[in-house]
Design a protein around this motif. Structure first.
Motif, PDB file in Angstrom:
ATOM      1  N   ALA A 109       0.838  -1.185   0.000  1.00  0.00           N
ATOM      2  CA  ALA A 109       0.000   0.000   0.000  1.00  0.00           C
ATOM      3  C   ALA A 109       0.877   1.240   0.000  1.00  0.00           C
ATOM      4  N   GLU A 110       0.482   2.191  -0.780  1.00  0.00           N
ATOM      5  CA  GLU A 110       1.211   3.449  -0.827  1.00  0.00           C
ATOM      6  C   GLU A 110       0.804   4.292   0.376  1.00  0.00           C
ATOM      7  N   VAL A 111       1.786   4.735   1.146  1.00  0.00           N
ATOM      8  CA  VAL A 111       1.503   5.561   2.313  1.00  0.00           C
ATOM      9  C   VAL A 111       1.480   7.014   1.857  1.00  0.00           C
ATOM     10  N   ILE A 112       0.369   7.671   2.097  1.00  0.00           N
ATOM     11  CA  ILE A 112       0.208   9.054   1.679  1.00  0.00           C
ATOM     12  C   ILE A 112       0.909   9.993   2.645  1.00  0.00           C
ATOM     13  N   ALA A 113       0.749   9.745   3.944  1.00  0.00           N
ATOM     14  CA  ALA A 113       1.363  10.616   4.934  1.00  0.00           C
ATOM     15  C   ALA A 113       1.740   9.806   6.167  1.00  0.00           C
ATOM     16  N   SER A 114       2.944  10.050   6.700  1.00  0.00           N
ATOM     17  CA  SER A 114       3.381   9.428   7.946  1.00  0.00           C
ATOM     18  C   SER A 114       3.546  10.524   8.983  1.00  0.00           C
ATOM     19  N   PHE A 115       3.145  10.233  10.214  1.00  0.00           N
ATOM     20  CA  PHE A 115       3.212  11.219  11.271  1.00  0.00           C
ATOM     21  C   PHE A 115       4.229  10.783  12.318  1.00  0.00           C
TER      22      PHE A 115
ATOM     23  N   ASP B 117       3.986  10.373  15.446  1.00  0.00           N
ATOM     24  CA  ASP B 117       3.502   9.443  16.466  1.00  0.00           C
ATOM     25  C   ASP B 117       3.321   8.028  15.923  1.00  0.00           C
ATOM     26  N   GLY B 118       3.672   7.795  14.651  1.00  0.00           N
ATOM     27  CA  GLY B 118       3.631   6.457  14.082  1.00  0.00           C
ATOM     28  C   GLY B 118       2.423   6.161  13.226  1.00  0.00           C
ATOM     29  N   TYR B 119       1.437   7.025  13.238  1.00  0.00           N
ATOM     30  CA  TYR B 119       0.251   6.799  12.410  1.00  0.00           C
ATOM     31  C   TYR B 119       0.536   7.191  10.973  1.00  0.00           C
ATOM     32  N   SER B 120      -0.096   6.481  10.048  1.00  0.00           N
ATOM     33  CA  SER B 120       0.046   6.822   8.635  1.00  0.00           C
ATOM     34  C   SER B 120      -1.261   6.508   7.920  1.00  0.00           C
ATOM     35  N   TYR B 121      -1.465   7.185   6.815  1.00  0.00           N
ATOM     36  CA  TYR B 121      -2.652   6.971   6.017  1.00  0.00           C
ATOM     37  C   TYR B 121      -2.265   6.291   4.726  1.00  0.00           C
ATOM     38  N   SER B 122      -2.943   5.205   4.423  1.00  0.00           N
ATOM     39  CA  SER B 122      -2.652   4.414   3.245  1.00  0.00           C
ATOM     40  C   SER B 122      -3.688   4.722   2.169  1.00  0.00           C
TER      41      SER B 122
END
Length: 91
Positions: free
Chosen positions: A11-17, A19-24
């Motif tokens: 999955a392509e990760v759009i944004a990583s933060f 705190d470890g969260y990311s949006y795929s």
């Protein structure tokens, strides 16, 4: 951009933060598809008609419109004949 695996696919990760969260992208598309396309259609609920039969008959006879249109106008005005007649006259 980084990639992660999701259901055996990368999955392509759009944004990583920080705190470890990311949006795929894959997860976002799957969620959107579920919300928009996979929903069961909701049947519209019929509003109870607050119109008296005599009021509907009066509008149908005087304005020569269908019974459904007369009921709709009366329902929109909460069964108030005076308001319904004013709306029909002004239109």
């Amino acid at each position: 951009m980084t990639t992660k695996t999701y259901n055996g696919q990368e999955a392509e990760v759009i944004a990583s933060f920080h705190d470890g969260y990311s949006y795929s992208k894959t997860k976002l598309e799957a969620s959107l598809r579920e919300l928009v396309y996979d929903r069961k259609p909701v049947k519209p609920v019929k509003e109870p008609i607050n119109a008296k039969r005599e009021d509907v008959d009066l509008i149908v006879n005087e304005f020569e419109i269908s019974r459904q249109q007369a009921e709709k106008v009366l329902t929109e005005h909460g069964g108030d004949l005076t308001k319904a007649l004013r709306t029909l006259v002004n239109n």
